[in-house]
Design a protein around this motif. Structure first.
Motif, mmCIF file in Angstrom:
data_model
loop_
_atom_site.group_PDB
_atom_site.id
_atom_site.type_symbol
_atom_site.label_atom_id
_atom_site.label_comp_id
_atom_site.label_asym_id
_atom_site.label_seq_id
_atom_site.Cartn_x
_atom_site.Cartn_y
_atom_site.Cartn_z
ATOM 1 N N ALA A 84 27.085 -71.311 12.759
ATOM 2 C CA ALA A 84 27.167 -70.985 11.336
ATOM 3 C C ALA A 84 28.634 -70.983 10.935
ATOM 4 O O ALA A 84 29.526 -70.874 11.787
ATOM 5 C CB ALA A 84 26.527 -69.622 11.053
ATOM 6 N N PRO A 85 28.923 -71.096 9.642
ATOM 7 C CA PRO A 85 30.321 -71.134 9.194
ATOM 8 C C PRO A 85 31.062 -69.818 9.429
ATOM 9 O O PRO A 85 30.459 -68.739 9.425
ATOM 10 C CB PRO A 85 30.197 -71.421 7.688
ATOM 11 N N LEU A 86 32.361 -69.913 9.619
ATOM 12 C CA LEU A 86 33.233 -68.741 9.690
ATOM 13 C C LEU A 86 33.453 -68.244 8.260
ATOM 14 O O LEU A 86 34.076 -68.915 7.444
ATOM 15 C CB LEU A 86 34.567 -69.120 10.339
ATOM 16 N N GLY A 87 32.933 -67.059 7.950
ATOM 17 C CA GLY A 87 32.959 -66.554 6.583
ATOM 18 C C GLY A 87 34.275 -65.946 6.179
ATOM 19 O O GLY A 87 35.077 -65.506 7.023
ATOM 20 N N PRO A 88 34.557 -65.873 4.868
ATOM 21 C CA PRO A 88 35.812 -65.313 4.372
ATOM 22 C C PRO A 88 35.970 -63.829 4.648
ATOM 23 O O PRO A 88 37.085 -63.308 4.645
ATOM 24 C CB PRO A 88 35.748 -65.594 2.861
ATOM 25 N N GLU A 89 34.850 -63.125 4.919
ATOM 26 C CA GLU A 89 34.931 -61.695 5.202
ATOM 27 C C GLU A 89 35.619 -61.396 6.524
ATOM 28 O O GLU A 89 35.908 -60.231 6.836
ATOM 29 C CB GLU A 89 33.527 -61.076 5.203
ATOM 30 N N ASN A 90 35.910 -62.424 7.307
ATOM 31 C CA ASN A 90 36.572 -62.224 8.602
ATOM 32 C C ASN A 90 38.093 -62.252 8.510
ATOM 33 O O ASN A 90 38.768 -62.124 9.537
ATOM 34 C CB ASN A 90 36.098 -63.299 9.589
ATOM 35 N N PHE A 91 38.632 -62.408 7.332
ATOM 36 C CA PHE A 91 40.085 -62.430 7.138
ATOM 37 C C PHE A 91 40.502 -61.120 6.481
ATOM 38 O O PHE A 91 40.250 -60.891 5.298
ATOM 39 C CB PHE A 91 40.478 -63.622 6.259
ATOM 40 N N ILE A 92 41.150 -60.242 7.264
ATOM 41 C CA ILE A 92 41.470 -58.889 6.814
ATOM 42 C C ILE A 92 42.989 -58.704 6.794
ATOM 43 O O ILE A 92 43.625 -58.699 7.861
ATOM 44 C CB ILE A 92 40.863 -57.816 7.748
ATOM 45 N N PRO A 93 43.611 -58.567 5.640
ATOM 46 C CA PRO A 93 45.063 -58.372 5.603
ATOM 47 C C PRO A 93 45.490 -57.155 6.414
ATOM 48 O O PRO A 93 44.912 -56.077 6.300
ATOM 49 C CB PRO A 93 45.350 -58.163 4.109
ATOM 50 N N GLY A 94 46.498 -57.347 7.269
ATOM 51 C CA GLY A 94 47.068 -56.238 8.020
ATOM 52 C C GLY A 94 46.309 -55.819 9.253
ATOM 53 O O GLY A 94 46.736 -54.905 9.961
ATOM 54 N N GLN A 95 45.165 -56.461 9.551
ATOM 55 C CA GLN A 95 44.396 -56.109 10.745
ATOM 56 C C GLN A 95 44.023 -57.386 11.500
ATOM 57 O O GLN A 95 43.884 -58.451 10.911
ATOM 58 C CB GLN A 95 43.129 -55.338 10.382
ATOM 59 N N TYR A 96 43.857 -57.233 12.813
ATOM 60 C CA TYR A 96 43.490 -58.372 13.652
ATOM 61 C C TYR A 96 42.018 -58.256 13.988
ATOM 62 O O TYR A 96 41.551 -57.223 14.496
ATOM 63 C CB TYR A 96 44.333 -58.401 14.922
ATOM 64 N N LEU A 97 41.270 -59.321 13.702
ATOM 65 C CA LEU A 97 39.824 -59.296 13.923
ATOM 66 C C LEU A 97 39.459 -59.972 15.230
ATOM 67 O O LEU A 97 39.938 -61.072 15.526
ATOM 68 C CB LEU A 97 39.108 -59.988 12.759
#
Length: 437
Positions: free
Chosen positions: A222-235
């Protein structure tokens, strides 16, 4: 008046409140909380604000991402949430993004198309950086001619790395197929990709906003969603953490990524901090914590395609191998195309017996099916893969099963025309090692 000493403490306090509140009540108190947080931060330096921004983003987009929460929302609220996600996606598409792809080619004819479709084509503004050792499967990287943007390719002849005293103290050979040398080679791939990105930035006179670090052997369903990009934190993904943090994928802004990808150069600092006998996952966690990089875990739709054999059913510290047909998200669990040997209640029984801090992965809501991985891939795995992956991926697999050397050379030459930096053997050598004709 409520007095909070720092943005971090404000975040922790509000998080505890949010966890006990119904979303309807939350909608009523957000304005009041916003005022309180603003007043508590009035004397805080401006460079502390990323923590607050990250908190707000997490709780409006991430923690509300569960199906139960989304289904409970009125249609108007649900539509507003979808609008917020779409706006964030638009912002990501306007940002500068790098995709760092590392590892040996292995089954790249199976995993490569999924990476192109679910990451590179989802974010066509992303520049691709490939860092891989030269081997007989390297010819499979010719399929990256499908990538929208190619920045840098480095395919090198691997050599043993010197093992320093600090590396021997900090790292352990236990559970690593190639001992400490295997860890160092992997760390070198990751940090080497960071160096490629930094060199490219200097040459082009700009800096990236985001870096996605993923593996060549990752299959995305499935696609990598935009909710996985978090400013200031590493996911990072949950599960498969072996006492530390799952290091099979990482997504962060430039500052957090610089720390997360510095797998070799930070080892002396871990040594000075007293860390010893760490595996890849525990050293990764120590890396982030000692450098004060905040991180979070979130389920992501990919798995690691493996040819290794594992005991079945897996015991307490065993390794579950997911069927590629599992709905997921599998968050980087080991997988292969197979006829599922364990489903439903069987999966529940197996996963409940595993130690959660080792090779465990999420299995709820029927998201996981298990292979019997005691032997090599079963006969007819090709048909299983083609059915799961779909027509486009199946056609790529079939093409590479019959690929001719000339076609391979032509594809690499096409890539060379588009890439900004090429550090690799000639296409004839890349293709000739694995293709006879």
């Amino acid at each position: 008046m409520l007095k909070l000493k720092s943005p971090q403490k404000a975040t922790m306090q509000i998080t505890r409140w949010v966890s006990d509140l119904d979303w309807r009540l939350l909608l009523l108190i957000i304005p009041s909380l916003s005022v309180l947080v603003f007043l508590s931060l009035s004397s805080t330096p401006i460079d502390s604000f990323p923590s607050l921004r990250s908190f707000i983003f997490n709780h409006t987009l991430l923690t509300s991402n569960s199906p139960d929460f989304v289904n409970s929302l009125p249609s108007g609220v649900h539509n507003r949430r979808e609008s917020s996600v779409a706006k964030w996606k638009d912002e990501l598409l306007r940002s500068r993004m790098a995709v760092c792809l590392v590892g040996g080619a292995r089954r790249f004819e199976l995993t490569g198309p999924s990476i192109v479709e679910n990451i590179l084509q989802v974010y066509p503004n992303a520049d691709l950086f490939l860092h891989s050792p030269m081997d007989r499967n390297a010819y499979k990287f010719s399929l990256l001619k499908m990538a929208p943007r190619l920045a840098s390719v480095r395919i090198f002849n691997p050599k043993p790395l010197n093992e320093t005293e600090s590396q021997v103290r900090v790292l352990t050979a236990a559970n690593s197929p190639n001992g400490i040398q295997g860890l160092l080679q992997y760390f070198n791939l990751v940090e080497g990709c960071l160096q490629m990105i930094e060199t490219y930035q200097k040459r082009k006179n700009f800096t990236y906003d985001w870096i996605i670090r993923t593996r060549v052997d990752g299959y995305w369903n499935a696609p990598l969603g935009p909710e996985n990009f978090i400013p200031g934190q590493y996911l990072v993904p949950p599960g498969s953490d072996y006492g530390g943090l799952n290091d099979r994928l990482g997504i962060g802004d430039l500052n957090t990524s610089k720390v997360a990808l510095a797998r070799l150069s930070l080892i002396p600092k871990l040594d000075s901090a007293g860390f010893h006998q760490l595996n890849s996952e525990t050293s990764f966690k120590a890396q982030l914590t000692t450098q004060h990089v905040p991180y979070l875990t979130k389920r992501v739709p990919f798995c690691i395609v493996t040819d290794r054999r594992y005991g079945f059913p897996p015991s307490r510290f065993g390794v579950p191998v997911a069927a590629l047909s599992s709905p997921g998200p599998l968050s980087g669990a080991k997988c292969r195309p197979c006829t599922a040997a364990c489903q439903g209640r069987c999966v529940a029984g197996v996963m409940r017996s595993l130690y959660k801090g080792w090779s465990w992965t999420d299995w709820d809501n029927g998201s996981l099916e298990l292979c019997n991985a005691r032997d090599q891939w079963e006969r007819g795995w090709e048909k299983i893969f083609d059915k799961v992956a779909g027509k486009k991926s199946a056609s790529v697999r079939k093409k590479f099963a019959d690929l001719k050397k000339k076609e391979c050379v032509d594809d690499f030459n096409e890539m060379k025309k588009r890439v900004s930096n090429w550090e690799a053997p000639p296409p004839e050598e890349l293709c000739g090692l694995g293709l006879a004709v």
